[in-house]
Design a protein around this motif. Structure first.
Motif, PDB file in Angstrom:
ATOM      1  N   THR A  56      27.145 -80.127  40.995  1.00 17.20           N
ATOM      2  CA  THR A  56      27.174 -79.852  42.424  1.00 17.20           C
ATOM      3  C   THR A  56      28.762 -78.119  42.692  1.00 17.20           C
ATOM      4  O   THR A  56      28.311 -77.992  43.442  1.00 17.20           O
ATOM      5  N   ASP A 152      19.035 -74.729  39.041  1.00 15.94           N
ATOM      6  CA  ASP A 152      19.688 -75.947  38.828  1.00 15.94           C
ATOM      7  C   ASP A 152      19.257 -76.633  37.416  1.00 15.94           C
ATOM      8  O   ASP A 152      18.448 -76.912  37.112  1.00 15.94           O
ATOM      9  N   SER A 176      25.134 -79.629  33.975  1.00 21.88           N
ATOM     10  CA  SER A 176      25.948 -80.812  34.893  1.00 21.88           C
ATOM     11  C   SER A 176      26.532 -81.484  33.222  1.00 21.88           C
ATOM     12  O   SER A 176      25.631 -81.940  32.384  1.00 21.88           O
ATOM     13  N   LYS A 181      24.268 -87.443  32.796  1.00 16.83           N
ATOM     14  CA  LYS A 181      23.410 -86.623  31.977  1.00 16.83           C
ATOM     15  C   LYS A 181      23.659 -86.910  30.743  1.00 16.83           C
ATOM     16  O   LYS A 181      24.240 -87.402  30.122  1.00 16.83           O
TER      17      LYS A 181
HETATM   18  C1  LIG Z   1      23.336 -84.429  38.389  1.00 22.19           C
HETATM   19  C2  LIG Z   1      22.302 -83.809  39.154  1.00 22.19           C
HETATM   20  C3  LIG Z   1      23.400 -82.714  39.925  1.00 22.19           C
HETATM   21  C4  LIG Z   1      24.771 -83.487  40.353  1.00 22.19           C
HETATM   22  O1  LIG Z   1      25.191 -82.511  39.150  1.00 22.19           O
HETATM   23  P1  LIG Z   1      26.924 -83.270  39.521  1.00 22.19           P
HETATM   24  O2  LIG Z   1      27.816 -82.769  37.911  1.00 22.19           O
HETATM   25  O3  LIG Z   1      26.768 -84.509  39.664  1.00 22.19           O
HETATM   26  O4  LIG Z   1      27.753 -82.616  40.830  1.00 22.19           O
HETATM   27  C5  LIG Z   1      22.591 -81.559  40.859  1.00 22.19           C
HETATM   28  N1  LIG Z   1      21.207 -81.589  40.643  1.00 22.19           N
HETATM   29  C6  LIG Z   1      20.667 -82.477  39.501  1.00 22.19           C
HETATM   30  C7  LIG Z   1      18.876 -81.290  39.671  1.00 22.19           C
HETATM   31  C8  LIG Z   1      20.788 -83.361  39.092  1.00 22.19           C
HETATM   32  O5  LIG Z   1      20.179 -83.932  38.750  1.00 22.19           O
END
Ligand SMILES: *Cc1c(COP(=O)(O)O)cnc(C)c1O
Length: 376
Positions: A56, A152, A176, A181
């Motif tokens: 994020t 992303d 992330s 993950k």
């Molecule tokens: C998990 C995820 C995020 C956010 O990741 P964080 O590290 O929890 O902020 C953003 N985009 C996608 C597609 C995700 O799967």
């Protein structure tokens, strides 16, 4: 119960955290953070990787670095996590959502160009389930219209598009390390920049708007407030945990892939019967076994399937509520074109348990429970 996810805990996490404590260096940008960045330099590439407190926050930083301003437009899929949109909403942008392709659940690259206006500043492909978007097409469109490309890549660590790593295919890649993950440290992330031009400002934004990173490198003799910014650097305790996982990334991915392949093979006969769909991986892509999902016939069948699996002791989950149908989505975004697949496909999708160390016995039980639902 078989949980949906168990965060990996694989080797030297505690040893490294103890070391960080012994070094008396637990705030950010110590030895462990440097080693994690070096891992990215070696394994992923790009010009510079900065560890962040989350994906994020990596997205937030990318939005700042693109100078997104009030009234700008940013194109992304509606089928994504809220952070993809929030980063740009926080800068005052209007979010333009487009439909997905039903085969990969990724943003349909052929819908991007029609959504571009003279206010469009950036496009944000989301590599859903660690399966890459069509980056050649997306980059060509971005180049033609002078747009930033922010990947992303939260789910796509080590995934590949035509042999190249996800996260270094556009201008910025955001990763992330959230506990859901493949590689995690609880909460954490990384921003990868592919060009030199953003590196200096990125370091400043990440360090509360100061040039402290330069100061630590001995390039200046005092640091001060030079830009706006926030605190986006993770503690060494998180980086220590993360390094232990990155060092074993290959075996973590391999273990997940074994489960993914097991599901895929064991459920193919149900696909052939036409009762469910399985993930589609185009042949020019390599995925990282982030997710195994099935698609049920419709929402009603999926709801029944979830309770059936629960009765059998198996937790399965679904996501996302399409952004344009959410309360904030109505305020901050518009869906460009027709929602042919986003809502319909998201209502059918169901994720099966997939984590490092999922046992063969559990995998069998999950598959048997699913088969039982379909074949009685
Ligand atoms: C998990 C995820 C995020 C956010 O990741 P964080 O590290 O929890 O902020 C953003 N985009 C996608 C597609 C995700 O799967």
């Amino acid at each position: 119960m078989i949980p949906f996810n168990i965060p990996p805990f694989v080797g030297k996490e505690l040893e490294y955290i103890e070391k960080a404590i012994a070094y008396r260096k637990i705030s950010g940008d110590g030895e462990f953070t440097a080693k994690c960045s070096a891992w990215f330099d070696e394994k992923i590439g790009g010009e510079k990787t900065l560890l962040t407190t989350s994906c994020t926050h990596a997205l937030d930083m990318a939005a700042i670095l693109c100078d997104i301003e009030q009234g700008d437009e940013v194109i992304m899929p509606s089928y994504t996590f809220v952070s993809t949109a929030n980063a740009f909403v926080l800068r005052g942008a209007k979010i333009i959502l487009v439909d997905i392709r039903p085969d990969t659940m990724n943003m349909d690259e052929n819908l991007i160009e029609a959504a571009i206006t003279n206010k469009t500043k950036a496009v944000v492909p989301v590599h859903y389930a660690g399966v890459s978007c069509e980056m050649d097409t997306i980059n060509d469109i971005a180049k033609k219209h002078n747009l930033f490309v922010i990947e992303d890549a939260a789910q796509a660590l080590t995934s590949k598009y035509k042999g190249k790593n996800c996260g270094v295919l556009g201008d910025f890649g955001c990763f992330s390390f959230h506990e859901t993950k493949n590689i995690s440290c609880g909460e954490g992330g990384a921003l990868v920049m592919t060009g030199k031009e953003h590196v200096e400002r990125a370091e400043i934004i990440r360090e509360k708007g100061t040039n402290r990173s330069k100061f630590f490198r001995g390039e200046i003799d005092k640091y001060s407030w030079v830009d706006f910014g926030s605190s986006y650097l993770p503690s060494e305790l998180n980086a220590a945990y993360l390094l232990a996982q990155l060092e074993l990334a290959d075996s973590i991915m391999k273990d997940r892939m074994a489960s993914w392949n097991y599901y895929n093979e064991a459920l193919t006969f149900l696909k052939k019967k036409g009762v469910l769909e399985l993930p589609h991986i185009p042949s020019h892509l390599e995925h990282n076994a982030h997710m195994f999902y099935i698609k049920a016939e419709n929402l009603a069948v999926r709801t029944k399937l979830i309770s059936h699996l629960k009765e059998k002791g198996v937790y399965s989950v679904f996501h996302y509520i399409p952004l344009h149908t959410a309360v904030a989505g109505e305020k901050y975004s518009v869906f460009h074109g027709e929602d042919i697949y986003t809502t319909a496909e998201s209502e059918r999708l169901l994720r099966l348990p997939l984590y490092y160390g999922l046992t063969n016995t559990d995998r069998e039980h999950i598959v048997n429970s699913l088969c039982e639902f379909y074949t009685g």
